[in-house]
Design a protein around this motif. Structure first.
Motif, PDB file in Angstrom:
ATOM      1  N   GLU A  40      -2.668  -0.030 -10.865  1.00  0.00           N
ATOM      2  CA  GLU A  40      -4.029  -0.343 -10.441  1.00  0.00           C
ATOM      3  C   GLU A  40      -4.214  -1.851 -10.261  1.00  0.00           C
ATOM      4  OE1 GLU A  40      -6.161   1.892  -9.685  1.00  0.00           O
ATOM      5  OE2 GLU A  40      -5.366   3.730 -10.578  1.00  0.00           O
ATOM      6  N   ILE A  86      -2.057   7.867  -1.945  1.00  0.00           N
ATOM      7  CA  ILE A  86      -2.098   8.791  -3.073  1.00  0.00           C
ATOM      8  C   ILE A  86      -0.799   9.590  -3.128  1.00  0.00           C
ATOM      9  CG2 ILE A  86      -4.613   8.937  -3.083  1.00  0.00           C
ATOM     10  CD1 ILE A  86      -4.363  11.678  -1.775  1.00  0.00           C
ATOM     11  N   ARG A  87      -0.443   9.975  -4.342  1.00  0.00           N
ATOM     12  CA  ARG A  87       0.878  10.558  -4.575  1.00  0.00           C
ATOM     13  C   ARG A  87       1.148  11.775  -3.699  1.00  0.00           C
ATOM     14  NH1 ARG A  87       3.105  12.064 -10.652  1.00  0.00           N
ATOM     15  NH2 ARG A  87       5.270  12.492 -10.060  1.00  0.00           N
ATOM     16  N   THR A  88       0.142  12.616  -3.493  1.00  0.00           N
ATOM     17  CA  THR A  88       0.348  13.840  -2.715  1.00  0.00           C
ATOM     18  C   THR A  88       0.632  13.567  -1.244  1.00  0.00           C
ATOM     19  OG1 THR A  88      -2.055  13.991  -2.484  1.00  0.00           O
ATOM     20  CG2 THR A  88      -1.032  15.310  -4.224  1.00  0.00           C
ATOM     21  N   ASP A  89       0.343  12.344  -0.774  1.00  0.00           N
ATOM     22  CA  ASP A  89       0.525  12.028   0.652  1.00  0.00           C
ATOM     23  C   ASP A  89       1.830  11.309   0.961  1.00  0.00           C
ATOM     24  OD1 ASP A  89      -1.809  13.227   1.312  1.00  0.00           O
ATOM     25  OD2 ASP A  89      -2.964  11.390   1.636  1.00  0.00           O
ATOM     26  N   ARG A  90       2.666  11.100  -0.032  1.00  0.00           N
ATOM     27  CA  ARG A  90       3.914  10.370   0.235  1.00  0.00           C
ATOM     28  C   ARG A  90       4.772  11.083   1.273  1.00  0.00           C
ATOM     29  NH1 ARG A  90       5.328   9.090  -6.136  1.00  0.00           N
ATOM     30  NH2 ARG A  90       3.628   7.575  -6.462  1.00  0.00           N
ATOM     31  N   SER A 130       3.137   2.620  -6.801  1.00  0.00           N
ATOM     32  CA  SER A 130       3.110   3.970  -7.373  1.00  0.00           C
ATOM     33  C   SER A 130       1.810   4.242  -8.114  1.00  0.00           C
ATOM     34  CB  SER A 130       4.303   4.176  -8.303  1.00  0.00           C
ATOM     35  OG  SER A 130       4.356   3.149  -9.291  1.00  0.00           O
ATOM     36  N   TYR A 131       1.582   3.496  -9.196  1.00  0.00           N
ATOM     37  CA  TYR A 131       0.386   3.750 -10.007  1.00  0.00           C
ATOM     38  C   TYR A 131      -0.195   2.469 -10.598  1.00  0.00           C
ATOM     39  CZ  TYR A 131       4.147   3.705 -13.495  1.00  0.00           C
ATOM     40  OH  TYR A 131       5.248   3.367 -14.238  1.00  0.00           O
ATOM     41  N   ASN A 165      -4.774  -0.975  -4.008  1.00  0.00           N
ATOM     42  CA  ASN A 165      -4.829   0.396  -3.502  1.00  0.00           C
ATOM     43  C   ASN A 165      -3.453   0.868  -3.067  1.00  0.00           C
ATOM     44  OD1 ASN A 165      -7.621   0.554  -3.884  1.00  0.00           O
ATOM     45  ND2 ASN A 165      -8.046  -0.332  -1.855  1.00  0.00           N
ATOM     46  N   ARG A 166      -3.301   2.171  -2.940  1.00  0.00           N
ATOM     47  CA  ARG A 166      -2.001   2.750  -2.597  1.00  0.00           C
ATOM     48  C   ARG A 166      -2.197   4.113  -1.946  1.00  0.00           C
ATOM     49  NH1 ARG A 166      -3.669   3.109  -7.538  1.00  0.00           N
ATOM     50  NH2 ARG A 166      -3.487   5.013  -8.777  1.00  0.00           N
ATOM     51  N   TYR A 172       0.825  -1.205   0.000  1.00  0.00           N
ATOM     52  CA  TYR A 172       0.000   0.000   0.000  1.00  0.00           C
ATOM     53  C   TYR A 172       0.859   1.255   0.000  1.00  0.00           C
ATOM     54  CZ  TYR A 172      -3.512   3.410   1.542  1.00  0.00           C
ATOM     55  OH  TYR A 172      -4.332   4.516   1.641  1.00  0.00           O
TER      56      TYR A 172
END
Length: 383
Positions: A76, A83-87, A73-74, A80-81, A69
């Motif tokens: 699908e 989201i990029r802005t939350d790394r 990266s991307y 689920n992962r 999780y």
């Protein structure tokens, strides 16, 4: 060099890139496009664990199931992962644990590589090598953004890539005859799927600059009001410029009437002979328009590349990032590697001073959205 030796060489280089960092530097994510350095180290490790070890090594135990999780990266297909802005919001896993994760996966990979590999597995392994090399370049450019937007402008390292020792700047144009040319990869070594589908294109006669654009040449554009004159810009580029208050390339600063720039070696006076870097496609197009020139297409660039020196900057082209004839996405998660991004992006050709060794070729197709400029991007003109 054996596959195991190559694996260790590439993995070690990623960690060497991070050696000058403070622990605090590993966590920062100033913008969505810049990932924290520790995330790159974890993600590249997750790639080998997920696509090689879990898939092909009987009895392999994942280091931490939750990392699927955190470090996806991307893909699908994988699930689920974050989201990029939350790394950059993830204080854990810590840097120490990520290095332990790398060591755990590396030890398992070396055991795995003791046995012969199927063709499919070796192809995935080579993709993993090249994937980590892509992230090595991203590490350098992301580290530069992190430190270059710190008000203290700390140096990453005093001796570092980013500058060329050769003065450039003359505008000699190389003529290329009209004709039918073959485009795309034609060999037996590794390439990405977006380079395949070798095909013929007809090109009218054109000429292309023997050199990249220099800082001095771009400064002429700035001094002539290039950032204040909408005539040179696409409408979308003009909106981008105004909305973001852009008036110079990224990292340029006017101090007491003199231009300076942030480099990985620290804050320095602008070297006018250096190749221009950190400009968007919008800026590249506007400069070309001002200079009464244009950007080459990716096909023109590929045909002409044997006639000039390339590799210092990723060079914007006038080509949209689209599939070559016959392109098809591979089944499963690997099919998400390139094909899903073939929309609303521009192709860049060449390589940069941040590109890892042996990770460039004339047919390599890089791609970014037109507003992005945190990579080592530059301009070569055509007409």
């Amino acid at each position: 060099m054996t596959l195991a030796e190559k694996y260790l060489q590439i993995r070690k280089h990623s960690e060497q890139i991070c050696e000058p960092l403070e622990v605090e530097d590993y966590v920062v994510q100033p913008i969505v496009d810049v990932s924290p350095p520790k995330w790159h180290l974890g993600h590249t490790t997750w790639f080998f664990e997920t696509f090689i070890l879990e898939a092909f090594m009987p009895g392999y135990q994942v280091y931490n199931a939750a990392y699927n999780y955190v470090f996806n990266s991307y893909y699908e297909t994988i699930g689920n992962r974050v989201i990029r802005t939350d790394r950059g919001n993830l204080s854990r896993p810590g840097v120490k644990e990520i290095y332990e994760y790398r060591a755990y996966v590396d030890a398992a990979m070396l055991r795995f590589l003791e046995s012969p590999l199927s063709q499919n597995t070796e192809e995935l392994l080579l993709l993993g090598f090249n994937h980590e090399q892509q992230h090595q370049e991203l590490l350098l450019t992301d580290i530069k953004y992190i430190l270059g937007h710190n008000p203290l402008f700390p140096a990453y390292h005093k001796t570092v890539v980013g500058h060329s020792p050769n003065p450039i700047g003359n505008r000699e144009m190389i003529s290329i005859a009209a004709g039918v040319y073959e485009i795309g990869y034609n060999g037996t070594d590794f390439c990405f799927d977006n380079e395949l589908g070798r095909h013929k294109v007809y090109l009218p006669e054109f000429s292309i600059s023997s050199n990249l654009l220099s800082n001095a040449e771009y400064l002429e554009f700035i001094n002539d009001g290039g950032y204040q004159n909408f005539v040179y810009w696409h409408s979308e580029g003009w909106d981008w410029l105004k909305n973001n208050q852009i008036s110079a390339p990224m990292y340029w600063h006017l101090v007491d009437g003199q231009w300076h720039t942030y480099t990985l070696a620290g804050f320095q006076p602008l070297d006018l002979n250096e190749p221009l870097t950190h400009v968007s496609y919008y800026e590249a197009y506007a400069f070309a328009s001002w200079a009464k020139r244009r950007l080459p297409t990716e096909f023109e660039w590929e045909v002409a590349a044997t006639t000039f020196k390339w590799g210092q900057r990723w060079e914007w082209t006038e080509s949209a990032y689209l599939p070559y004839p016959g392109f098809s996405k591979a089944p499963g998660a690997i099919g998400e590697y390139n094909g899903k991004f073939m929309v609303n992006q521009k192709v860049l050709r060449g390589a940069s001073v941040a590109t890892s060794a042996a990770h460039s070729r004339i047919t390599y197709r890089n791609f970014f959205h037109p507003q992005l400029r945190w990579q080592f991007t530059g301009i070569r003109l055509a007409k």
